[in-house]
Design a protein around this motif. Structure first.
Motif, PDB file in Angstrom:
ATOM      1  N   THR A  87      -9.059   1.949  -0.701  1.00 52.30           N
ATOM      2  CA  THR A  87      -8.226   0.909  -0.444  1.00 52.30           C
ATOM      3  C   THR A  87      -7.434   0.673  -1.870  1.00 52.30           C
ATOM      4  N   ASN A 147       0.969  -1.323  -0.026  1.00 53.98           N
ATOM      5  CA  ASN A 147      -0.117   0.056   0.185  1.00 53.98           C
ATOM      6  C   ASN A 147       0.923   1.136  -0.008  1.00 53.98           C
ATOM      7  N   ARG A 190     -13.479  -3.959   3.408  1.00 58.57           N
ATOM      8  CA  ARG A 190     -12.043  -4.353   3.323  1.00 58.57           C
ATOM      9  C   ARG A 190     -12.074  -5.764   3.717  1.00 58.57           C
TER      10      ARG A 190
END
Length: 252
Positions: A50, A24, A86
Motif C-alpha cells: 500500500t 493512491n 492497513r
C-alpha cells in the motif's frame, strides 16, 4: 459518542477515506520511490502492498464507541502498509503505546478501543526520514501529494477534534501529537505543523499535547526522567505538564 461527536467522526472518516483513495492513484510511482528509499537506507526487503495507507480500523468504529484520545504519529511504516493490516501504530511503536496504557489503568483508556490513531501523512515509507527521498526524487505530482496530504490531515484532525469537544458530555478528548523531531524548523512536517496550529482556536488548543514518539521508548524515557525529578506528581498531571511543555517548545 453523542450525536454531535458521531456526525463529526463520520464526516472525518468519509473525507479521509476518499482522499486516501484519490492519492493512491500515484501508487505506481510511489512504490518505485518507496523501494529505492528503503534500499538506500539498507532496510531489509519487504513486500510493498500500500503506497498511501487508509486506517481501516475507522470502518469498524460505531456510535457506541468512545474516542477519548486522538494520537497522531508520523506516517505508516512497514507493518502499517501490509495488506492484512492497513492500520496505524501496529508495529513496535504501537505495541509500546498499547503496553503503556495497559499498565496505567488510571488513565481510563484502552489504546485499541478509545484512541483514534492518525498520522501527519498517510504516505508510506519504511522510516519517516525517507519521505525526504520522495520529496527530492519524486515527480511534481508526488511532491504536491505529500505537501497536500499533510495539510489535509491537519485540517481534518482539527475539525474532528472540535466536533468531539463540542459534543462532549462525560469526557473531553485530548490530542496527543507524538513524534516532533520533524516538526522542528526545516523538518518534513512543516506543512502539517502550520496548518494544524492555524486550524485551532485558543480554547481547543488547550486540549492538544505534544510528546516524544513511542518508538525506541522515547516517550517512556521522557516520562521516566520527568517522574524522577517530580516524584510526587500524579501520572495524569505529569503527562499534562510534559505535553504542554513540548507543545510550547515546538509551537512557540
Amino acid at each position: 459518542m453523542t450525536t454531535i461527536q458521531w456526525n463529526a467522526f463520520q464526516k472525518f472518516r468519509e473525507e479521509y477515506r476518499e482522499l486516501c483513495f484519490s492519492w493512491n492513484k500515484n501508487e505506481k510511482e510511489l512504490f518505485v520511490l518507496q523501494k529505492e528509499a528503503a534500499d538506500l537506507k539498507k532496510v531489509p526487503p519487504y513486500k510493498l502492498d500500500t503506497a498511501v495507507v487508509y486506517n481501516q480500523v475507522y470502518d469498524s468504529i460505531t456510535q457506541n464507541d468512545e474516542i477519548k484520545l486522538i494520537v497522531i504519529g508520523d506516517n505508516p511504516g512497514k507493518e502499517e502498509q501490509m495488506a492484512e493490516k492497513r492500520s496505524y501504530l501496529v508495529g513496535q511503536a504501537g505495541r509500546i503505546a498499547q503496553g503503556f496504557f495497559s499498565r496505567n489503568h488510571e488513565l481510563g483508556i484502552d489504546f485499541r478501543k478509545n484512541a483514534l490513531i492518525m498520522n501527519k501523512t498517510p504516505v508510506h515509507t519504511a522510516k519517516t526520514d525517507q519521505l525526504k527521498y520522495l520529496l527530492k526524487n519524486g515527480s511534481q505530482e508526488v511532491v504536491d501529494l505529500i505537501h497536500e496530504s499533510q495539510k489535509k490531515c491537519a485540517g481534518l484532525i482539527a475539525d474532528l477534534h472540535a466536533g468531539l469537544l463540542k459534543g462532549a458530555e462525560d469526557y473531553e478528548t485530548e490530542v496527543w501529537l507524538v513524534g516532533y523531531s520533524e516538526l522542528r524548523k526545516n523538518g518534513i512536517f512543516q506543512d502539517f505543523k502550520e496548518t494544524f496550529r492555524n486550524s485551532y482556536n485558543a480554547q481547543n488548543w488547550e486540549h492538544v499535547m505534544v510528546f516524544q514518539h513511542f518508538s525506541m521508548n522515547c516517550f517512556t524515557k521522557d516520562l521516566k526522567e520527568f517522574t524522577l525529578r517530580n516524584s510526587n506528581v500524579p501520572l495524569r498531571e505529569s503527562l499534562s505538564l510534559i505535553g504542554r511543555l513540548h507543545r510550547e517548545e515546538i509551537f512557540q
